[in-house]
Design an enzyme around this catalytic site. Sequence first.
Site, PDB file in Angstrom:
ATOM      1  N   LEU A 147      25.107  19.029  40.816  1.00 42.94           N
ATOM      2  CA  LEU A 147      25.859  18.192  39.891  1.00 42.94           C
ATOM      3  C   LEU A 147      25.619  16.737  40.281  1.00 42.94           C
ATOM      4  O   LEU A 147      25.447  16.416  41.454  1.00 42.94           O
ATOM      5  CB  LEU A 147      27.364  18.487  39.973  1.00 42.94           C
ATOM      6  CG  LEU A 147      27.843  19.874  39.528  1.00 42.94           C
ATOM      7  CD1 LEU A 147      29.359  19.988  39.734  1.00 42.94           C
ATOM      8  CD2 LEU A 147      27.493  20.143  38.075  1.00 42.94           C
ATOM      9  N   ASP A 148      25.628  15.840  39.284  1.00 43.08           N
ATOM     10  CA  ASP A 148      25.524  14.417  39.572  1.00 43.08           C
ATOM     11  C   ASP A 148      26.675  13.975  40.471  1.00 43.08           C
ATOM     12  O   ASP A 148      27.767  14.563  40.441  1.00 43.08           O
ATOM     13  CB  ASP A 148      25.595  13.599  38.281  1.00 43.08           C
ATOM     14  CG  ASP A 148      24.407  13.841  37.354  1.00 43.08           C
ATOM     15  OD1 ASP A 148      23.392  14.383  37.821  1.00 43.08           O
ATOM     16  OD2 ASP A 148      24.517  13.480  36.166  1.00 43.08           O
ATOM     17  N   VAL A 149      26.456  12.897  41.213  1.00 42.17           N
ATOM     18  CA  VAL A 149      27.507  12.335  42.069  1.00 42.17           C
ATOM     19  C   VAL A 149      28.768  12.036  41.254  1.00 42.17           C
ATOM     20  O   VAL A 149      29.889  12.282  41.700  1.00 42.17           O
ATOM     21  CB  VAL A 149      26.990  11.055  42.768  1.00 42.17           C
ATOM     22  CG1 VAL A 149      28.133  10.310  43.444  1.00 42.17           C
ATOM     23  CG2 VAL A 149      25.904  11.405  43.782  1.00 42.17           C
ATOM     24  N   GLY A 150      28.589  11.518  40.042  1.00 42.41           N
ATOM     25  CA  GLY A 150      29.723  11.137  39.208  1.00 42.41           C
ATOM     26  C   GLY A 150      30.275  12.245  38.341  1.00 42.41           C
ATOM     27  O   GLY A 150      31.164  11.983  37.518  1.00 42.41           O
ATOM     28  N   THR A 151      29.780  13.457  38.481  1.00 37.56           N
ATOM     29  CA  THR A 151      30.262  14.597  37.701  1.00 37.56           C
ATOM     30  C   THR A 151      31.062  15.523  38.602  1.00 37.56           C
ATOM     31  O   THR A 151      30.620  15.864  39.702  1.00 37.56           O
ATOM     32  CB  THR A 151      29.084  15.368  37.065  1.00 37.56           C
ATOM     33  OG1 THR A 151      28.366  14.483  36.207  1.00 37.56           O
ATOM     34  CG2 THR A 151      29.579  16.549  36.251  1.00 37.56           C
TER      35      THR A 151
END
Length: 317
Positions: A147-151
């Site tokens: 997952l993305d860092v911001g997700t």
Amino acid sequence: MTAPGLRPAGDRRSLPVPDGLDGMRLDQAVSRLFGLSRTAAATLVEAGDALVDGIPRPKSDKVSAGAWLEVTLPAPVTAPAVVAEPVHGLRIVYDDDDIVVVDKPVGVAAHPSPGWTGPTVVGGLAAMGQRVATSGAAERQGVVHRLDVGTTGLMVVAKSEQAYSVLKRAFKEREVDKRYHAVVQGHLDPLRGTIDAPIDRHPSADYKFAVMSGGKPSVTHYDTLEAFRAASLVDVKLETGRTHQIRVHFAALRHPCVGDLTYGADPTLAARLRLERQWLHARELAFLHPRTYDEVRFVSDYPADLEQALDALRDAS
């Protein structure tokens, strides 16, 4: 021994330009052939480390099929080692001898990578005493998807070698049901649909991706769950799993995820909702257990920042 005035050969590759790259810019061709970013490829070409038929060429020159390409690749960047470090908010949803399913908080990467100095899921699991599979690169052992860092939301990590092998294949063969919830700007038309558009690195920004002809096939299914005055809550099912896929696809439709300033979201709306990242959450994850082959399904509640933004949208509507 290297003769005076000459550089060491390094990792030198030589091959003919494939037919499929005929007429492509030299820097783009080098990027495609060797998996480099466009910036890295352009830097390499400008340094004289890419020869076409034995001659250095400008990065904007077009290559011809069959021309002989000689490239000296840069030394690979070594990823940092896994550091066992407690991660605030990282929660174990399910755990057995084969898998561990976690609910990932915002600001946490899946695994260490060059340039990232923040917390990671694998580091957090190590701090909890969790042993994961040894398969995979050293810095991302056991990691079968990211997952993305911001997700925020659900991730499964393999603990046994069998689980790693089975889950890797399942993700590759698109047998895993990955459901996300996203709040996107505006109202989608149609309310339910499929986005089928190839994705590749952005031509001018290394940190971004974009819909590009010739990119990797990328398919996103969506269904509007709730419409507000300025935005819509959508259920998203990924058929493929490209980096930033949901963010890129909705931005391409001119409906970026609310708060996703990287992909063109309205900063005024993000500020009004007090969002400091994209409204995107890995809501549901289902797959066949790698040992029993029974279906397992997990659901994650919205974290506080996404919940309060959703409440604000409802109140305004």
